[in-house]
Structure formats: structure tokens, C-alpha cells
Scaffold this motif. Structure first.
Motif, PDB file in Angstrom:
ATOM      1  N   GLU A  49       1.896 -34.492 -24.138  1.00  0.00           N
ATOM      2  CA  GLU A  49       0.848 -34.231 -23.267  1.00  0.00           C
ATOM      3  C   GLU A  49       1.382 -34.507 -21.880  1.00  0.00           C
ATOM      4  N   ALA A  50       2.039 -35.443 -21.524  1.00  0.00           N
ATOM      5  CA  ALA A  50       2.698 -35.613 -20.257  1.00  0.00           C
ATOM      6  C   ALA A  50       3.634 -34.399 -20.008  1.00  0.00           C
ATOM      7  N   ALA A  51       4.713 -34.227 -21.051  1.00  0.00           N
ATOM      8  CA  ALA A  51       5.679 -33.073 -20.799  1.00  0.00           C
ATOM      9  C   ALA A  51       4.944 -31.810 -20.468  1.00  0.00           C
ATOM     10  N   GLU A  52       3.889 -31.509 -21.015  1.00  0.00           N
ATOM     11  CA  GLU A  52       3.263 -30.227 -21.158  1.00  0.00           C
ATOM     12  C   GLU A  52       2.805 -29.977 -19.754  1.00  0.00           C
ATOM     13  N   GLU A  53       2.696 -31.169 -18.915  1.00  0.00           N
ATOM     14  CA  GLU A  53       2.257 -30.748 -17.511  1.00  0.00           C
ATOM     15  C   GLU A  53       3.407 -30.224 -16.566  1.00  0.00           C
ATOM     16  N   LEU A  54       4.508 -30.468 -17.269  1.00  0.00           N
ATOM     17  CA  LEU A  54       5.478 -29.973 -16.624  1.00  0.00           C
ATOM     18  C   LEU A  54       6.100 -28.701 -16.822  1.00  0.00           C
ATOM     19  N   ARG A  55       5.389 -27.898 -17.857  1.00  0.00           N
ATOM     20  CA  ARG A  55       5.675 -26.661 -18.202  1.00  0.00           C
ATOM     21  C   ARG A  55       5.874 -25.656 -16.880  1.00  0.00           C
ATOM     22  N   ASN A  56       6.773 -25.026 -16.672  1.00  0.00           N
ATOM     23  CA  ASN A  56       7.091 -23.693 -15.624  1.00  0.00           C
ATOM     24  C   ASN A  56       7.234 -24.580 -14.337  1.00  0.00           C
ATOM     25  N   LEU A 101       9.728 -31.948  -8.584  1.00  0.00           N
ATOM     26  CA  LEU A 101       9.020 -31.002  -9.483  1.00  0.00           C
ATOM     27  C   LEU A 101       7.828 -30.226  -8.695  1.00  0.00           C
ATOM     28  N   SER A 102       7.650 -29.028  -8.958  1.00  0.00           N
ATOM     29  CA  SER A 102       6.641 -28.361  -8.087  1.00  0.00           C
ATOM     30  C   SER A 102       6.474 -27.063  -8.966  1.00  0.00           C
ATOM     31  N   GLY A 103       5.211 -26.665  -8.776  1.00  0.00           N
ATOM     32  CA  GLY A 103       4.815 -25.155  -9.198  1.00  0.00           C
ATOM     33  C   GLY A 103       4.399 -25.158 -10.957  1.00  0.00           C
ATOM     34  N   ALA A 104       4.031 -26.181 -11.360  1.00  0.00           N
ATOM     35  CA  ALA A 104       3.654 -26.307 -12.687  1.00  0.00           C
ATOM     36  C   ALA A 104       2.236 -26.285 -12.833  1.00  0.00           C
ATOM     37  N   GLY A 105       1.458 -25.808 -11.428  1.00  0.00           N
ATOM     38  CA  GLY A 105      -0.086 -25.678 -11.766  1.00  0.00           C
ATOM     39  C   GLY A 105      -0.666 -27.110 -11.346  1.00  0.00           C
ATOM     40  N   ARG A 134      14.399 -24.965 -14.205  1.00  0.00           N
ATOM     41  CA  ARG A 134      12.835 -24.721 -14.393  1.00  0.00           C
ATOM     42  C   ARG A 134      12.632 -25.087 -15.804  1.00  0.00           C
ATOM     43  N   VAL A 135      11.640 -26.118 -15.784  1.00  0.00           N
ATOM     44  CA  VAL A 135      11.095 -26.534 -17.169  1.00  0.00           C
ATOM     45  C   VAL A 135      10.459 -25.422 -17.975  1.00  0.00           C
ATOM     46  N   VAL A 136      11.027 -25.130 -19.155  1.00  0.00           N
ATOM     47  CA  VAL A 136      10.482 -23.860 -19.841  1.00  0.00           C
ATOM     48  C   VAL A 136       9.441 -24.502 -21.055  1.00  0.00           C
ATOM     49  N   LYS A 137       9.434 -25.710 -21.593  1.00  0.00           N
ATOM     50  CA  LYS A 137       8.551 -26.225 -22.293  1.00  0.00           C
ATOM     51  C   LYS A 137       8.864 -27.384 -22.874  1.00  0.00           C
ATOM     52  N   PRO A 138       7.859 -28.271 -23.281  1.00  0.00           N
ATOM     53  CA  PRO A 138       8.251 -29.585 -23.892  1.00  0.00           C
ATOM     54  C   PRO A 138       8.882 -29.171 -25.310  1.00  0.00           C
ATOM     55  N   HIS A 139       9.625 -30.321 -25.582  1.00  0.00           N
ATOM     56  CA  HIS A 139      10.592 -30.313 -26.735  1.00  0.00           C
ATOM     57  C   HIS A 139      10.258 -31.655 -27.431  1.00  0.00           C
ATOM     58  N   GLY A 140       9.641 -31.657 -28.650  1.00  0.00           N
ATOM     59  CA  GLY A 140       9.442 -32.800 -29.539  1.00  0.00           C
ATOM     60  C   GLY A 140       8.204 -33.495 -29.034  1.00  0.00           C
ATOM     61  N   LEU A 141       8.050 -34.734 -29.590  1.00  0.00           N
ATOM     62  CA  LEU A 141       6.728 -35.614 -29.144  1.00  0.00           C
ATOM     63  C   LEU A 141       6.949 -36.807 -27.954  1.00  0.00           C
ATOM     64  N   SER A 142       8.218 -36.777 -27.688  1.00  0.00           N
ATOM     65  CA  SER A 142       8.439 -38.080 -26.746  1.00  0.00           C
ATOM     66  C   SER A 142       8.569 -37.925 -25.371  1.00  0.00           C
ATOM     67  N   GLY A 143       8.085 -36.564 -24.662  1.00  0.00           N
ATOM     68  CA  GLY A 143       8.108 -36.386 -23.533  1.00  0.00           C
ATOM     69  C   GLY A 143       9.339 -35.676 -22.983  1.00  0.00           C
ATOM     70  N   GLU A 144      10.278 -35.170 -23.768  1.00  0.00           N
ATOM     71  CA  GLU A 144      11.485 -34.450 -23.511  1.00  0.00           C
ATOM     72  C   GLU A 144      10.947 -32.762 -23.126  1.00  0.00           C
ATOM     73  N   VAL A 145      11.600 -32.454 -22.163  1.00  0.00           N
ATOM     74  CA  VAL A 145      11.605 -30.806 -21.887  1.00  0.00           C
ATOM     75  C   VAL A 145      12.753 -30.040 -22.024  1.00  0.00           C
ATOM     76  N   VAL A 146      12.495 -28.780 -22.197  1.00  0.00           N
ATOM     77  CA  VAL A 146      13.700 -27.917 -21.985  1.00  0.00           C
ATOM     78  C   VAL A 146      13.876 -27.367 -20.837  1.00  0.00           C
ATOM     79  N   VAL A 147      14.931 -27.445 -20.131  1.00  0.00           N
ATOM     80  CA  VAL A 147      15.005 -27.003 -18.826  1.00  0.00           C
ATOM     81  C   VAL A 147      16.167 -25.846 -18.805  1.00  0.00           C
TER      82      VAL A 147
END
Length: 112
Positions: free
Chosen positions: A76-83, A43-47, A12-25
Motif C-alpha cells: 500500500e505504501a509502495a503504491e503511493e509512489l507509482r509514477n 520523489l514527486s509527481g505521484a499524485g 521513475r517509479v513504474v509500479k510496486p513489486h511484491g508485498l514488502s514495499g519494493e518498487v520497480v524503477v
């Protein structure tokens, strides 16, 4: 956890990490090496709409992973993946070691 359409949730994606599109999983598997460059996940369930994603980079961070997906190059793109839940087809699940049972294989069994 079994996802719709016989897919198995592996993280599950927890949150974005940094500014380059990386995410914490947060991995939802006992096999963190299950995540590798080139792996296609659902990837599903992120709204937003469900989508396919390809992992381009993975690196460990304590008990979590830092992952970059193809096509996600800024915060901004990484934020779309939160949760978002990351899932793979049940047919693509990592082989289990001898004596190991996946939890969904015993779901609904009687305990004695």
C-alpha cells in the motif's frame, strides 16, 4: 530531464513489486550505479505530496531496478509512489566521463 529547482530526474517509479514495499524503477540515466543504498532522492509527481526518500535496497531486474525506500514497508505504501519521478540536485549528479555531455547541458544550443 531537468526537474524544477535545478533537480535532475534520474528515474521513475513504474509500479510496486511484491508485498514488502519494493518498487520497480525505470532508470533515466546511463549510470545505473547512480542508485545506491543511502542515496537521498526527491520523489514527486505521484499524485501526492512531494517528499524526500532514502534508498535502503537496490537490485537489478533486467533493464530496470528494484528499489526499497526507508519508511515504505508494504504494498500500500509502495503504491503511493507509482509514477513518481526520482530526482537529485544538479550539484549531486554523477561526474561525467571524458567526452560525455549531459543532454540538459546542450539544451537550447544551435545544431550546425
Amino acid at each position: 530531464m531537468i526537474a524544477p529547482d535545478d533537480r535532475v530526474v534520474i528515474g521513475r517509479v513504474v509500479k510496486p513489486h511484491g508485498l514488502s514495499g519494493e518498487v520497480v524503477v525505470e532508470p533515466m540515466t546511463n549510470f545505473p550505479d547512480r542508485f545506491f543504498e543511502g542515496l537521498k532522492v526527491h520523489l514527486s509527481g505521484a499524485g501526492g505530496p512531494s517528499r524526500e526518500g532514502r534508498i535502503t535496497r537496490v537490485r537489478p531486474q533486467r533493464d530496470r531496478l528494484l528499489i526499497t525506500f526507508e519508511g515504505f514497508s508494504d504494498v500500500e505504501a509502495a503504491e503511493e509512489l507509482r509514477n513518481a519521478e526520482l530526482s537529485v540536485s544538479a550539484a549531486d549528479v554523477a561526474p561525467r566521463p571524458p567526452g560525455y555531455v549531459y543532454h540538459w547541458e546542450v539544451e537550447g544550443c544551435d545544431v550546425l
